[in-house]
Design a protein around this motif. Structure first.
Motif, short mmCIF file in Angstrom:
data_model
loop_
_atom_site.label_atom_id
_atom_site.label_comp_id
_atom_site.label_asym_id
_atom_site.label_seq_id
_atom_site.Cartn_x
_atom_site.Cartn_y
_atom_site.Cartn_z
N SER A 1 -11.85 -5.52 -10.47
CA SER A 1 -12.89 -4.65 -11.36
C SER A 1 -14.17 -4.13 -10.32
O SER A 1 -13.84 -3.82 -9.29
CB SER A 1 -13.65 -5.30 -12.87
N THR B 1 -16.40 0.15 2.02
CA THR B 1 -14.81 0.51 2.73
C THR B 1 -14.68 2.03 3.53
O THR B 1 -14.73 1.41 5.01
CB THR B 1 -14.32 0.10 1.79
N SER C 1 1.21 -1.19 -0.02
CA SER C 1 0.11 -0.21 0.52
C SER C 1 1.17 1.55 -0.10
O SER C 1 1.87 1.03 0.08
CB SER C 1 -1.35 0.21 1.26
N LYS D 1 -12.03 0.02 -15.15
CA LYS D 1 -12.32 -1.01 -15.34
C LYS D 1 -12.93 -2.36 -15.64
O LYS D 1 -13.00 -3.52 -16.01
CB LYS D 1 -13.89 -1.38 -13.79
#
Ligand SMILES: NC(=O)c1ccc[n+]([C@@H]2O[C@H](COP(=O)([O-])OP(=O)(O)OC[C@H]3O[C@@H](n4cnc5c(N)ncnc54)[C@H](OP(=O)(O)O)[C@@H]3O)[C@@H](O)[C@H]2O)c1
Length: 256
Positions: free
Chosen positions: A138, A187, A33, A156
């Motif tokens: 995706s 999220t 990350s 995507k």
């Protein structure tokens, strides 16, 4: 040589949920990350609780040079990659004319160029560790051409097409290529708030990343080509195949 699962964008959201699911399955992990996103803490947590080996790299994957560096760093550790999960992605929502050019150029790098390059770099690792696999993350936005998601949806859709072609190419090597197309997921805090303001029809498809991760890994392990998590998203896909374009356009016009 020990085999690992490499997950990009593992610090939070869907990537973190996937990392925890893989840890539960006792897979050694390589997590990637951006710097200062909490990867050291997550790695320690996974190592302590699941007795697996976890390496982490805090790297900005938006440049070719950094992707090459990541590959080299992994090689320096003398480990090899059995599963690659290209999850890191930049989301966006807004009118095209209002979008910042630097943002969408970086977005295209992270969402398109990076997964393509990482797949190429680790191809010998997959051959060495076969049966092995690549999972590209995706979105349902790859199927529905939504206003305010033009660049995001385009990136995507690339992943969907790329994965389907590559799957045919790599099948003889026993390397499975799957693609997961989640609908909206709760999220980040920003997305949770945004999702609350969605139209009724869009709200029905929102899922928690932990549930999507469980479904995804189960289907990925079975070698499924296109993974659509959740019954509502599956229904959307079914309706998409039935409804005439005119009605679909009217529905998607106000979908976000
Ligand atoms: N959330 C949704 O509604 C939804 C729906 C469908 C598909 N998806 C897809 O699911 C994937 C994960 O989404 P998410 O909602 O979990 O996103 P998120 O919470 O924003 O997490 C994105 C992850 O990617 C990492 N990342 C972003 N840019 C990076 C870069 N340049 N270099 C390295 N790492 C980078 C982030 O690192 P930092 O933490 O360091 O920023 C973070 O770990 C994405 O591909 C997204 O397109 C999401």
């Amino acid at each position: 040589m020990k085999a690992y699962t490499l997950i990009t964008g593992a610090s939070q959201g869907f990537g973190k949920a996937l990392a925890i699911e893989y840890a539960k399955k006792m897979m050694n992990l390589v997590l990637v990350s951006l710097p200062n996103s909490g990867l050291p803490t997550l790695s320690d947590f996974l190592k302590t609780n699941f007795k697996i080996d976890v390496l982490y790299f805090e790297i900005d994957l938006s440049s070719k040079e950094n992707c090459m560096n990541l590959y080299q760093e992994v090689k320096n550790e003398n480990i090899s990659i059995k599963y690659l999960i290209n999850n890191a992605g930049m989301l966006s929502k807004g009118l095209f004319e209002d979008m910042n050019e630097d943002y969408f150029l970086t977005q295209i790098n992270v969402n398109v160029a990076t997964p393509t390059l990482l797949t190429k770099l680790f191809i010998n690792d997959f051959k060495l560790n076969a049966p092995s696999g690549i999972l590209n993350v995706s979105s349902m936005a790859s199927f529905f051409h939504l206003p305010k998601k033009q660049v995001y949806g385009g990136t995507k859709a690339y992943l969907l097409s790329f994965s389907k072609s590559l799957r045919k190419e790599l099948k003889p090597y026993n390397i499975s290529v799957s693609i997961v197309c989640p609908g909206g997921m709760n999220t980040t805090t920003g997305l949770c708030l945004q999702n609350r303001g969605l139209s009724w029809i869009s709200k029905q498809s929102i899922m928690n990343p932990e549930d999507v991760a469980k479904i995804t890994i189960k289907k990925f392990n079975k070698g499924k080509e296109v993974i659509i998590p959740g019954s509502v998203n599956k229904t959307f896909m079914f309706l998409d195949s039935l409804l005439p374009a005119k009605i679909k356009n009217r529905l998607t016009k106000n979908a976000i």
